[in-house]
Design a protein around this motif. Structure first.
Motif, mmCIF file in Angstrom:
data_model
loop_
_atom_site.group_PDB
_atom_site.id
_atom_site.type_symbol
_atom_site.label_atom_id
_atom_site.label_comp_id
_atom_site.label_asym_id
_atom_site.label_seq_id
_atom_site.Cartn_x
_atom_site.Cartn_y
_atom_site.Cartn_z
ATOM 1 N N ILE A 61 27.840 5.438 81.221
ATOM 2 C CA ILE A 61 27.954 5.105 82.639
ATOM 3 C C ILE A 61 26.570 5.021 83.253
ATOM 4 C CG2 ILE A 61 28.851 5.850 84.873
ATOM 5 C CD1 ILE A 61 31.114 7.274 83.355
ATOM 6 N N PHE A 62 25.706 5.954 82.895
ATOM 7 C CA PHE A 62 24.346 5.958 83.414
ATOM 8 C C PHE A 62 23.363 5.811 82.261
ATOM 9 C CE2 PHE A 62 26.756 8.652 86.431
ATOM 10 C CZ PHE A 62 26.654 7.828 87.533
ATOM 11 N N GLU A 63 22.572 4.760 82.296
ATOM 12 C CA GLU A 63 21.539 4.538 81.281
ATOM 13 C C GLU A 63 20.227 5.101 81.828
ATOM 14 O OE1 GLU A 63 21.784 3.183 78.310
ATOM 15 O OE2 GLU A 63 23.762 2.257 78.316
ATOM 16 N N ASP A 64 20.149 6.447 81.911
ATOM 17 C CA ASP A 64 18.992 7.055 82.564
ATOM 18 C C ASP A 64 17.933 7.572 81.598
ATOM 19 O OD1 ASP A 64 20.713 8.959 81.645
ATOM 20 O OD2 ASP A 64 20.899 10.058 83.542
ATOM 21 N N VAL A 65 18.264 7.654 80.311
ATOM 22 C CA VAL A 65 17.284 8.051 79.302
ATOM 23 C C VAL A 65 17.523 7.224 78.043
ATOM 24 C CG1 VAL A 65 16.982 10.416 80.137
ATOM 25 C CG2 VAL A 65 18.777 9.912 78.471
ATOM 26 N N ALA A 66 16.491 7.067 77.256
ATOM 27 C CA ALA A 66 16.630 6.334 75.996
ATOM 28 C C ALA A 66 17.519 7.132 75.041
ATOM 29 C CB ALA A 66 15.267 6.108 75.366
ATOM 30 N N PRO A 67 18.468 6.474 74.380
ATOM 31 C CA PRO A 67 19.347 7.184 73.444
ATOM 32 C C PRO A 67 18.629 7.522 72.147
ATOM 33 C CG PRO A 67 19.785 4.841 73.356
ATOM 34 C CD PRO A 67 18.767 5.035 74.445
ATOM 35 N N ILE A 68 19.209 8.439 71.391
ATOM 36 C CA ILE A 68 18.670 8.762 70.065
ATOM 37 C C ILE A 68 18.957 7.610 69.121
ATOM 38 C CG2 ILE A 68 18.822 10.362 68.115
ATOM 39 C CD1 ILE A 68 19.624 12.534 70.111
ATOM 40 N N ALA A 69 17.952 7.168 68.414
ATOM 41 C CA ALA A 69 18.085 6.013 67.529
ATOM 42 C C ALA A 69 19.165 6.239 66.481
ATOM 43 C CB ALA A 69 16.752 5.730 66.844
ATOM 44 N N MET A 70 19.891 5.175 66.172
ATOM 45 C CA MET A 70 20.902 5.248 65.129
ATOM 46 C C MET A 70 20.253 5.084 63.758
ATOM 47 S SD MET A 70 24.098 3.110 66.743
ATOM 48 C CE MET A 70 24.878 3.641 68.269
ATOM 49 N N GLU A 71 21.031 5.350 62.725
ATOM 50 C CA GLU A 71 20.517 5.248 61.357
ATOM 51 C C GLU A 71 19.981 3.843 61.113
ATOM 52 O OE1 GLU A 71 22.060 5.871 56.745
ATOM 53 O OE2 GLU A 71 23.385 6.335 58.436
ATOM 54 N N GLY A 72 18.769 3.777 60.581
ATOM 55 C CA GLY A 72 18.145 2.490 60.288
ATOM 56 C C GLY A 72 17.273 1.964 61.413
ATOM 57 N N GLU A 73 17.279 2.647 62.566
ATOM 58 C CA GLU A 73 16.461 2.223 63.694
ATOM 59 C C GLU A 73 15.280 3.169 63.881
ATOM 60 O OE1 GLU A 73 19.542 0.177 66.825
ATOM 61 O OE2 GLU A 73 19.336 2.359 66.918
ATOM 62 N N LYS A 74 14.170 2.653 64.381
ATOM 63 C CA LYS A 74 13.034 3.485 64.730
ATOM 64 C C LYS A 74 13.159 3.911 66.184
ATOM 65 C CE LYS A 74 9.654 1.456 61.541
ATOM 66 N NZ LYS A 74 8.343 0.749 61.437
ATOM 67 N N GLN A 75 12.953 5.204 66.421
ATOM 68 C CA GLN A 75 13.069 5.703 67.793
ATOM 69 C C GLN A 75 12.085 5.013 68.724
ATOM 70 O OE1 GLN A 75 15.464 8.111 68.842
ATOM 71 N NE2 GLN A 75 14.809 7.227 70.797
ATOM 72 N N SER A 76 10.887 4.731 68.222
ATOM 73 C CA SER A 76 9.878 4.073 69.068
ATOM 74 C C SER A 76 10.342 2.686 69.496
ATOM 75 C CB SER A 76 8.548 3.975 68.324
ATOM 76 O OG SER A 76 8.692 3.229 67.118
ATOM 77 N N THR A 77 11.040 1.976 68.607
ATOM 78 C CA THR A 77 11.534 0.637 68.946
ATOM 79 C C THR A 77 12.684 0.723 69.935
ATOM 80 O OG1 THR A 77 10.932 -0.106 66.720
ATOM 81 C CG2 THR A 77 12.372 -1.551 68.001
ATOM 82 N N VAL A 78 13.575 1.693 69.732
ATOM 83 C CA VAL A 78 14.670 1.914 70.681
ATOM 84 C C VAL A 78 14.097 2.233 72.061
ATOM 85 C CG1 VAL A 78 16.601 3.419 71.309
ATOM 86 C CG2 VAL A 78 16.326 2.660 68.944
ATOM 87 N N ASN A 79 13.084 3.106 72.105
ATOM 88 C CA ASN A 79 12.461 3.474 73.376
ATOM 89 C C ASN A 79 11.862 2.257 74.077
ATOM 90 O OD1 ASN A 79 13.121 6.107 72.775
ATOM 91 N ND2 ASN A 79 11.041 6.713 72.198
ATOM 92 N N ARG A 80 11.229 1.388 73.296
ATOM 93 C CA ARG A 80 10.595 0.196 73.863
ATOM 94 C C ARG A 80 11.641 -0.736 74.466
ATOM 95 N NH1 ARG A 80 8.330 -1.407 69.465
ATOM 96 N NH2 ARG A 80 6.703 0.168 69.649
ATOM 97 N N PHE A 81 12.712 -0.981 73.728
ATOM 98 C CA PHE A 81 13.767 -1.869 74.226
ATOM 99 C C PHE A 81 14.458 -1.252 75.443
ATOM 100 C CE2 PHE A 81 13.221 -4.319 70.433
ATOM 101 C CZ PHE A 81 13.764 -5.565 70.707
ATOM 102 N N TYR A 82 14.643 0.070 75.410
ATOM 103 C CA TYR A 82 15.271 0.743 76.543
ATOM 104 C C TYR A 82 14.429 0.584 77.810
ATOM 105 C CZ TYR A 82 16.463 4.329 79.871
ATOM 106 O OH TYR A 82 16.761 4.970 81.041
ATOM 107 N N LYS A 83 13.123 0.729 77.693
ATOM 108 C CA LYS A 83 12.250 0.614 78.865
ATOM 109 C C LYS A 83 12.329 -0.781 79.485
ATOM 110 C CE LYS A 83 8.902 4.188 77.538
ATOM 111 N NZ LYS A 83 7.508 4.449 77.101
ATOM 112 N N ILE A 84 12.391 -1.810 78.621
ATOM 113 C CA ILE A 84 12.519 -3.178 79.129
ATOM 114 C C ILE A 84 13.872 -3.349 79.816
ATOM 115 C CG2 ILE A 84 12.611 -5.622 78.499
ATOM 116 C CD1 ILE A 84 10.798 -4.917 76.098
ATOM 117 N N TYR A 85 14.915 -2.848 79.146
ATOM 118 C CA TYR A 85 16.264 -2.919 79.716
ATOM 119 C C TYR A 85 16.311 -2.215 81.069
ATOM 120 C CZ TYR A 85 21.159 -1.577 80.433
ATOM 121 O OH TYR A 85 22.388 -1.354 80.992
#
Length: 255
Positions: free
Chosen positions: A152-176
């Motif tokens: 419901i609220f996208e207020d923090v970057a989620p924990i990366a899923m298997e096969g994903e890099k947390q740094s990449t998830v964080n980057r995409f989340y910030k843009i989103y």
């Protein structure tokens, strides 16, 4: 697979492309094609639609807008079939959507020679429509123990899923977050108590699904098909007035 228990499933008017999307996903399930690649395909389809709008090939533009909508559903279907959920893919999809939406309206503004301020109002209205639909839909899914992969609220970057890099998830989340936060906050402040509501009835969600991106693209396609391109921007400005209508219905009749 529905995101809701059977008792709460409704006719989603924005999801008309789902049968074709499932066919595409099933055709790709045993290939090396990834959901992210399918997302890239819908970006190409959207770009072709923009080119056709600018060249005033409106029937072709309508085709590519519908194709974009189908492929937009196919990436998620392929992800579920291959059991490869991805936050990167999810944010990539949403980022592509909002950028394409802006470019669609920019193209409509260019061919109609209207005022840039009206174009911006139409774009903002379109995004608020979609945000309201997603807000209520995610609340419903969480309320009735449906699919809860969306928050419901996208207020923090989620924990990366298997096969994903947390740094990449964080980057995409910030843009989103940068692109969507103003729309999310606006809708939340319009109806901050929606989470405490009883489950929304089917008729309400079906009516609200006209704010889904698939239905919005369908409306654009129909108007292009009938050479009503000059009315697209004014229509979406006026159509946005229904946001308050839905919020009032939710806050009064469905509280």
């Amino acid at each position: 697979m529905s995101k809701l228990p059977e008792a709460y499933q409704f006719l989603d008017l924005s999801d008309y492309g789902r049968p074709s999307a499932r066919w595409i996903a099933n055709a790709l399930k045993d290939t090396s094609v990834t959901p992210v690649q399918v997302t890239s395909w819908f970006i190409v389809s959207g770009a072709l639609a923009i080119a056709c709008i600018l060249l005033q090939f409106y029937v072709a533009a309508a085709f590519f807008l519908i194709l974009k909508s189908i492929l937009d559903a196919a990436d998620g279907e392929l992800s579920r079939i291959k059991n490869t959920p991805s936050y990167i893919g999810r944010y990539y999809d949403s980022i592509a959507d909002i950028i394409l939406n802006f470019l669609f309206f920019l193209a409509f503004w260019h061919i109609t020679d209207g005022k840039i301020g009206y174009m911006l109002l139409a774009f903002i209205g379109l995004q608020l429509q979609g945000t309201l639909y997603n807000y209520y839909y995610v609340i419903l899914r969480n309320t009735v123990n449906g699919d809860q992969t969306s928050r419901i609220f996208e207020d923090v970057a989620p924990i990366a899923m298997e096969g994903e890099k947390q740094s990449t998830v964080n980057r995409f989340y910030k843009i989103y977050d940068l692109l969507y936060i103003s729309f999310d906050k606006t809708i939340y402040h319009l109806d901050r108590n929606a989470m405490n509501s009883k489950p929304f009835p089917r008729w309400f969600m079906t009516m609200l699904s006209t704010f889904g991106l698939g239905f919005q693209l369908l409306l654009m396609s129909i108007m292009l098909w009938f050479n009503l391109e000059a009315y697209i921007i004014p229509f979406f400005i006026a159509y946005s007035s229904l946001i308050l209508v839905f919020v009032v219905i939710r806050r009064t009749a469905l509280n």
